[in-house]
Motif scaffolding. Structure first.
Motif, short mmCIF file in Angstrom:
data_model
loop_
_atom_site.label_atom_id
_atom_site.label_comp_id
_atom_site.label_asym_id
_atom_site.label_seq_id
_atom_site.Cartn_x
_atom_site.Cartn_y
_atom_site.Cartn_z
N HIS A 1 22.44 16.92 91.01
CA HIS A 1 22.47 16.59 89.67
C HIS A 1 21.58 16.17 88.95
CE1 HIS A 1 27.00 17.02 90.25
NE2 HIS A 1 26.60 16.12 91.39
N ASP A 2 20.18 16.74 88.93
CA ASP A 2 19.02 16.55 88.45
C ASP A 2 19.20 17.50 86.94
OD1 ASP A 2 16.51 16.44 87.29
OD2 ASP A 2 15.45 16.64 89.38
N PHE B 1 19.71 25.66 88.66
CA PHE B 1 21.17 25.53 89.44
C PHE B 1 22.28 26.63 88.68
CE2 PHE B 1 25.57 23.98 88.81
CZ PHE B 1 25.84 23.84 90.32
N ARG B 2 22.21 26.70 87.47
CA ARG B 2 23.03 27.68 86.80
C ARG B 2 22.99 29.10 87.40
NH1 ARG B 2 25.14 26.47 81.20
NH2 ARG B 2 24.37 28.40 80.64
N GLU C 1 28.72 14.62 82.65
CA GLU C 1 29.63 15.54 82.16
C GLU C 1 29.26 16.76 81.47
OE1 GLU C 1 32.60 13.36 79.53
OE2 GLU C 1 32.84 11.77 81.25
N GLU C 2 27.96 16.90 81.48
CA GLU C 2 27.30 18.00 80.87
C GLU C 2 26.53 19.07 81.84
OE1 GLU C 2 24.47 17.09 77.70
OE2 GLU C 2 25.67 15.45 76.97
N HIS C 3 26.22 18.26 82.99
CA HIS C 3 25.35 19.12 84.04
C HIS C 3 26.14 19.04 85.30
CE1 HIS C 3 22.31 17.47 81.06
NE2 HIS C 3 22.08 18.65 81.28
N ASN C 4 27.16 19.90 85.58
CA ASN C 4 27.99 19.89 86.70
C ASN C 4 28.59 21.29 86.96
OD1 ASN C 4 30.93 20.05 85.97
ND2 ASN C 4 30.09 18.22 84.60
N ASN C 5 28.96 21.51 88.39
CA ASN C 5 29.42 22.89 88.50
C ASN C 5 30.62 23.43 87.59
OD1 ASN C 5 31.04 20.88 90.19
ND2 ASN C 5 32.17 22.84 90.85
#
Length: 136
Positions: A62-63, A70-71, A106-110
Motif C-alpha cells: 500500500h505504498d 502495482f497497477r 481508498e485511492e490505491h488498492n486492488n
C-alpha cells in the motif's frame, strides 16, 4: 467483448455498511477482512482468484509511490487469469457490481486497479505528476 453500455462498478470498503444501491457485492481481496462476519459483509461472492498474488500484495504494501508499478503488475496477473475475469464479467452483465475491499487507502488498492482494468483495459492511465491518480 463488452456491450455498448459501460458496466456500473462501485467500490466500497468491507467496513462500510452495505446499501441497497450496491448491487451485487463481490469481495475481491485474497484475505478475508479482519473482524467482519460473512453476514455483515453481505457479499454475493468472494472472488479470491481476482486478488493480487501474495508476492505482489507484499511488494506493493500500500505504498502510493509503487502505485503505477502495482497497477501494471496486477494487470499482467489479471491477463494471465482469463477465467477469473470471465467470472467477474458474468456478474457485470447482470447489473451493477460493488467491488468490496479491506484496504484503508481508498485511492490505491486492488479494487481501484481492478475497476480501472475492467473499464479501461490493460493499460493503466499514466500520471506524470504522481499524486492525481484518479479513482473516478
Amino acid at each position: 467483448m463488452a456491450s455498448s453500455a459501460r458496466p456500473t462498478i462501485f467500490l466500497k470498503r468491507a467496513y462500510e455498511e452495505p446499501a441497497p444501491g450496491d448491487g451485487q457485492r463481490l469481495l475481491v481481496d485474497g484475505i478475508w477482512p479482519r473482524g467482519v462476519s460473512k453476514a455483515d459483509l453481505q457479499a454475493e461472492a468472494w472472488l479470491k482468484a481476482l486478488a493480487p498474488s501474495t508476492a505482489l500484495r507484499r511488494w506493493f504494501n500500500h505504498d502510493p509511490a509503487r502505485w503505477e508499478g502495482f497497477r501494471a503488475r496486477y494487470a499482467a496477473e489479471l491477463e494471465a487469469n482469463p477465467e477469473a475475469l470471465a467470472q467477474l464479467r458474468g456478474y457485470l452483465v447482470r447489473g451493477p457490481v460493488t467491488l468490496v475491499y479491506a484496504a484503508r487507502d481508498e485511492e490505491h488498492n486492488n479494487a481501484v486497479a481492478l475497476r480501472d482494468y475492467v473499464l479501461h483495459g490493460h493499460r493503466p492511465a499514466r500520471r506524470h505528476a504522481g499524486r492525481g491518480s484518479g479513482s473516478a
